[in-house]
Design an enzyme around this catalytic site. Sequence first.
Site, PDB file in Angstrom:
ATOM      1  N   ARG A 123      -5.019  21.214   3.319  1.00  0.00           N
ATOM      2  CA  ARG A 123      -4.254  22.377   2.867  1.00  0.00           C
ATOM      3  C   ARG A 123      -3.766  23.237   4.020  1.00  0.00           C
ATOM      4  O   ARG A 123      -2.875  24.070   3.841  1.00  0.00           O
ATOM      5  CB  ARG A 123      -5.116  23.236   1.925  1.00  0.00           C
ATOM      6  CG  ARG A 123      -5.554  22.495   0.667  1.00  0.00           C
ATOM      7  CD  ARG A 123      -6.299  23.402  -0.280  1.00  0.00           C
ATOM      8  NE  ARG A 123      -5.466  24.479  -0.770  1.00  0.00           N
ATOM      9  CZ  ARG A 123      -5.879  25.421  -1.611  1.00  0.00           C
ATOM     10  NH1 ARG A 123      -7.135  25.418  -2.034  1.00  0.00           N
ATOM     11  NH2 ARG A 123      -5.053  26.366  -2.002  1.00  0.00           N
TER      12      ARG A 123
ATOM     13  N   ASP B 229      10.654  -2.075   0.213  1.00  0.00           N
ATOM     14  CA  ASP B 229       9.633  -2.966  -0.339  1.00  0.00           C
ATOM     15  C   ASP B 229       8.876  -3.765   0.724  1.00  0.00           C
ATOM     16  O   ASP B 229       7.658  -3.816   0.716  1.00  0.00           O
ATOM     17  CB  ASP B 229      10.240  -3.922  -1.372  1.00  0.00           C
ATOM     18  CG  ASP B 229       9.154  -4.634  -2.164  1.00  0.00           C
ATOM     19  OD1 ASP B 229       8.308  -3.940  -2.737  1.00  0.00           O
ATOM     20  OD2 ASP B 229       9.143  -5.874  -2.184  1.00  0.00           O
TER      21      ASP B 229
ATOM     22  N   HIS C 251       3.842  -3.592   2.831  1.00  0.00           N
ATOM     23  CA  HIS C 251       4.511  -3.259   1.569  1.00  0.00           C
ATOM     24  C   HIS C 251       4.783  -1.765   1.547  1.00  0.00           C
ATOM     25  O   HIS C 251       3.872  -0.947   1.426  1.00  0.00           O
ATOM     26  CB  HIS C 251       3.626  -3.659   0.389  1.00  0.00           C
ATOM     27  CG  HIS C 251       4.206  -3.292  -0.946  1.00  0.00           C
ATOM     28  ND1 HIS C 251       5.396  -3.803  -1.403  1.00  0.00           N
ATOM     29  CD2 HIS C 251       3.755  -2.454  -1.904  1.00  0.00           C
ATOM     30  CE1 HIS C 251       5.656  -3.298  -2.600  1.00  0.00           C
ATOM     31  NE2 HIS C 251       4.683  -2.479  -2.929  1.00  0.00           N
TER      32      HIS C 251
ATOM     33  N   LYS D 252       7.527   4.929  -4.744  1.00  0.00           N
ATOM     34  CA  LYS D 252       8.112   4.811  -3.394  1.00  0.00           C
ATOM     35  C   LYS D 252       9.624   4.626  -3.463  1.00  0.00           C
ATOM     36  O   LYS D 252      10.379   5.284  -2.735  1.00  0.00           O
ATOM     37  CB  LYS D 252       7.480   3.633  -2.646  1.00  0.00           C
ATOM     38  CG  LYS D 252       5.989   3.763  -2.401  1.00  0.00           C
ATOM     39  CD  LYS D 252       5.466   2.644  -1.537  1.00  0.00           C
ATOM     40  CE  LYS D 252       5.637   1.277  -2.177  1.00  0.00           C
ATOM     41  NZ  LYS D 252       4.823   1.148  -3.415  1.00  0.00           N
TER      42      LYS D 252
END
Length: 337
Positions: free
Chosen positions: A248, A182, A143, A164
């Site tokens: 980071r 999808d 998905h 998304k």
Amino acid sequence: MPNSMTVRKLIRYAGYELQLEAAAGSEGLERLIETAESNRPGLALCGHYQHFGYNRVQIFGHGEISYLESLDSSARAEILEELSSYPIPCVVVTSGSPVPPELAAIGNQNNIPILTTSLSSSVFTTRLLLFLEDEFGPAEYVHGNLVDVFGVGVLILGKSGIGKSECTLELLQRGHRLIADDSVLLKRVSGHRVFGIRMQPLRHYMEVRGLGIIDVITLFGVTAVGNRKQVELVVTLEIWDENKKYNRTGLDEDFYSLHNEKIPHTVIPVGPGRNLSNLVEVAAMNLWGKKLGFHAEKDLNQAIADMMHTKNEEIVLDEWQHEALHQGIIHPTESET
């Protein structure tokens, strides 16, 4: 995905690339090919059938054909009759060599497809292996959305409603291509690659909450969609968690496992004011840079390390000069020079 295919489908789907033509045994085109490997039956033609790979496509190259031509007609027929007693899928005569009449007769008699190709044995074997590995490779549905961003196949994952489709829609507006929305079919192929494929009925449609179903080709043109793309980057969208430590610096590389293949992985926290499509673009460009040998995080880390090393040397030198002056080992004029 299928783990077998008929000889007829092989000719239909790969006949042009493999330059295949049926020479005999057309009644047996429904025979199944169940493995990607092929076999050179040189030892079998000499009567040695131990460990004979009869379930593979049989390749008759210059060696096999010249050996058969060195025999008289009755000996060739006897050898080929014994070979045909095994349930072989088909025989391919390579390099444009003529098919021996006895081989064609055996093919017609026992419904064994006899195919020809102008490709050399080595080239044909390599192309056949790549094609069949692609066909027989493991596959699964996930998905998510698959987008071609600057030539990089980016698989966007995340929980339902995370954004998304909205991120994908903005990427399309920026000129990138939609591969699948999808539901993405992921298939591992040769060369440790994983491809994402969109099923034909859903090829150019996508669902956006609040808008419904949209036709990508109608809105963005035919160049805005693609059929398949290698997955080179996985991006996971998740709600920003203040208690979670996010990457980071980029020095800690993360990978996502797809069919036991490690794909570079980036987690992007979703929060107010964050432009997700822009972040996905930068992630794709950064991956391109790494492929070209540019590693921003490593270069910066090395520059800082070099600077600290130089600074430490200066500190040590200053301390030595101060102690030497104190003990009278050197004079002020010497230290200044």
